[in-house]
Design an enzyme around this catalytic site. Structure first.
Site, mmCIF file in Angstrom:
data_model
loop_
_atom_site.group_PDB
_atom_site.id
_atom_site.type_symbol
_atom_site.label_atom_id
_atom_site.label_comp_id
_atom_site.label_asym_id
_atom_site.label_seq_id
_atom_site.Cartn_x
_atom_site.Cartn_y
_atom_site.Cartn_z
ATOM 1 N N ASP A 136 23.176 30.721 66.274
ATOM 2 C CA ASP A 136 22.916 29.654 67.205
ATOM 3 C C ASP A 136 21.479 29.724 68.018
ATOM 4 O O ASP A 136 20.865 28.519 68.267
ATOM 5 C CB ASP A 136 23.904 29.259 68.047
ATOM 6 C CG ASP A 136 25.089 29.540 67.456
ATOM 7 O OD1 ASP A 136 25.998 28.384 67.360
ATOM 8 O OD2 ASP A 136 25.837 30.572 67.178
ATOM 9 N N HIS A 163 30.384 31.393 69.484
ATOM 10 C CA HIS A 163 29.888 30.639 68.346
ATOM 11 C C HIS A 163 30.684 29.391 68.068
ATOM 12 O O HIS A 163 31.407 29.509 67.449
ATOM 13 C CB HIS A 163 29.672 31.592 67.169
ATOM 14 C CG HIS A 163 29.114 31.181 65.952
ATOM 15 N ND1 HIS A 163 27.900 30.599 66.023
ATOM 16 C CD2 HIS A 163 29.773 30.880 64.661
ATOM 17 C CE1 HIS A 163 28.043 29.794 64.556
ATOM 18 N NE2 HIS A 163 29.058 30.207 63.980
HETATM 19 N N1 LIG Z 1 29.469 33.362 62.011
HETATM 20 C C1 LIG Z 1 28.615 32.469 61.355
HETATM 21 O O1 LIG Z 1 27.522 32.223 62.029
HETATM 22 C C2 LIG Z 1 29.232 31.935 60.279
HETATM 23 C C3 LIG Z 1 28.133 31.065 59.524
HETATM 24 C C4 LIG Z 1 28.600 30.484 58.239
HETATM 25 C C5 LIG Z 1 29.850 30.641 57.826
HETATM 26 N N2 LIG Z 1 30.760 31.445 58.458
HETATM 27 C C6 LIG Z 1 31.983 31.615 58.071
HETATM 28 O O2 LIG Z 1 32.172 32.664 57.134
HETATM 29 C C7 LIG Z 1 33.245 32.673 56.325
HETATM 30 C C8 LIG Z 1 33.052 32.317 55.087
HETATM 31 O O3 LIG Z 1 32.489 31.242 54.353
HETATM 32 P P1 LIG Z 1 32.151 30.778 53.126
HETATM 33 O O4 LIG Z 1 31.640 29.514 52.938
HETATM 34 O O5 LIG Z 1 31.451 31.768 52.353
HETATM 35 O O6 LIG Z 1 33.416 30.466 52.520
HETATM 36 P P2 LIG Z 1 34.086 30.553 50.892
HETATM 37 O O7 LIG Z 1 35.198 30.124 50.864
HETATM 38 O O8 LIG Z 1 32.799 30.079 49.999
HETATM 39 O O9 LIG Z 1 34.227 32.238 50.855
HETATM 40 C C9 LIG Z 1 35.074 33.041 51.176
HETATM 41 C C10 LIG Z 1 35.401 34.108 50.058
HETATM 42 O O10 LIG Z 1 36.369 35.086 50.844
HETATM 43 C C11 LIG Z 1 37.318 35.517 49.835
HETATM 44 N N3 LIG Z 1 38.348 36.127 50.418
HETATM 45 C C12 LIG Z 1 39.518 35.387 50.961
HETATM 46 N N4 LIG Z 1 40.315 36.431 51.612
HETATM 47 C C13 LIG Z 1 39.761 37.546 51.098
HETATM 48 C C14 LIG Z 1 40.280 39.098 51.240
HETATM 49 N N5 LIG Z 1 41.520 39.339 51.725
HETATM 50 N N6 LIG Z 1 39.323 39.997 50.624
HETATM 51 C C15 LIG Z 1 38.352 39.699 50.037
HETATM 52 N N7 LIG Z 1 37.984 38.462 49.881
HETATM 53 C C16 LIG Z 1 38.447 37.512 50.482
HETATM 54 C C17 LIG Z 1 37.492 34.407 48.949
HETATM 55 O O11 LIG Z 1 38.101 34.541 47.702
HETATM 56 C C18 LIG Z 1 36.163 33.485 48.797
HETATM 57 O O12 LIG Z 1 35.551 34.077 47.741
HETATM 58 C C19 LIG Z 1 34.067 31.423 56.751
HETATM 59 O O13 LIG Z 1 34.780 31.594 57.830
HETATM 60 C C20 LIG Z 1 32.790 30.665 57.478
HETATM 61 O O14 LIG Z 1 33.198 29.829 58.602
HETATM 62 C C21 LIG Z 1 30.075 32.199 59.602
#
Ligand SMILES: NC(=O)c1ccc[n+]([C@@H]2O[C@H](COP(=O)([O-])OP(=O)(O)OC[C@H]3O[C@@H](n4cnc5c(N)ncnc54)[C@H](O)[C@@H]3O)[C@@H](O)[C@H]2O)c1
Length: 294
Positions: A136, A163
């Protein structure tokens, strides 16, 4: 290895900060495919081995980045993801026995999950780090920079707290090269509401347009790791377990933190206006309520 994991991986490789990068996904074929794909680009980044593996094998790594878990869909807030993503904390933490490196939490809601990863792994709190409002803050600096035609790296302005929707922009301390933002020619205090709103809703806008946010957080995470590994002693807005500063305890949220090769070495006490302090306390309450709801 979803949207975010893959962007983190490519950013790490391009920075040349690892000898070996291990990938994991619940769907093992995705991790295998990404490892092959990234491997084939090996002529174009500093030498590193890339392979898919189990989480158990990662316990010997210097750092583990957690991006496992679902992202928001249009209309959802980060806190809406809590119930699903908190279950993954237990699954992954149980596989981290013996891990002593840095646990970088990216999955949302990142503050609440940083708290639960801290509790469930029992790791040194300096080493359980949520990327928090580092993203952010980068968004804020980019937006101020775009408005004033100044490079974001020369803009000192911070976002603290959650966040998420209750995050707090510290306008009172914002400056460019020692000139208070409020005194900068071309700056108008009316921009504050608009820019703070755009920072807060940036992810919602991007998710509506392309389904997820990934590149900026990939760069944030790889840069944070680089600063830790090189012991650069940067001051960054990161989420960690807070015990004492600002009268806060038993909560994880972002505050300006001095980061060394040991992790979060110190949380800084920054000057805030009364209104900003109130907003920070409110943000802590929002996160605490979410923690207690689990
Ligand atoms: N902190 C930040 O600033 C920020 C920024 C962007 C996204 N995010 C977060 O990051 C996370 C991932 O987002 P994304 O768009 O990549 O989602 P996505 O759905 O594309 O990918 C998530 C992946 O996690 C895997 N997964 C689920 N459970 C698992 C486990 N127990 N072990 C291993 N892998 C597992 C899934 O199979 C999937 O491939 C979300 O929670 C999103 O909100 C955070």
């Amino acid at each position: 290895m979803g949207w975010v994991g893959t962007s983190v991986a490519i950013s790490i490789l391009q920075r040349g900060i690892c000898e070996e990068l291990l990938l994991n996904d619940l769907k093992s074929e995705i991790a295998e495919g990404e490892a092959m794909d990234l491997n084939h680009g090996g002529s174009f980044y500093p030498s590193a081995r890339v392979r898919a593996t189990s989480i158990e094998e990662m316990v010997h790594c210097k750092a583990i980045v957690i991006t496992a878990g679902r992202g928001s869909v249009p209309g959802e807030t980060r806190l809406d993801l809590l119930r699903e993503n908190v279950k993954i904390v237990q699954q992954i933490s149980a596989q981290l026995k013996g891990f002593e490196g840095f646990l970088i939490v990216v999955t949302n809601p990142v503050d609440v999950l940083t708290y639960f990863y801290q509790m469930s792994t029992g790791l040194d709190p300096r080493r359980v780090i949520g990327t928090g409002t580092m993203l952010d803050t980068a968004r804020l600096r980019a937006m101020i920079g775009n408005r004033l035609n100044v490079d974001p790296k020369s803009i000192h302005a911070n976002v603290v707290g959650e966040h998420g929707d209750s995050e707090v922009v510290l306008w009172s301390g914002a400056h460019i090269g020692g000139v208070r933002l409020a005194d900068w020619q071309d700056w108008n205090s009316e921009y504050e509401i608009e820019i703070a709103d755009n920072v807060r809703t940036a992810a919602y806008q991007i998710i509506k347009l392309k389904g997820a946010t990934n590149h900026a957080i990939g760069l944030v995470t790889a840069t944070l790791l680089k600063w830790i590994f090189r012991g650069e002693r940067r001051v960054v807005n990161l989420s960690s377990l807070i015990s004492g500063p600002y009268g806060l305890s038993d909560v994880a949220l972002s505050l300006p933190s001095l980061v060394s090769s040991s992790g979060i070495e110190r949380i800084l006490k920054v000057r805030m206006s009364d209104k900003e302090s109130e907003k920070l306390l409110y943000s802590a309450e929002v996160i605490k309520k979410a923690i207690q709801s689990v």
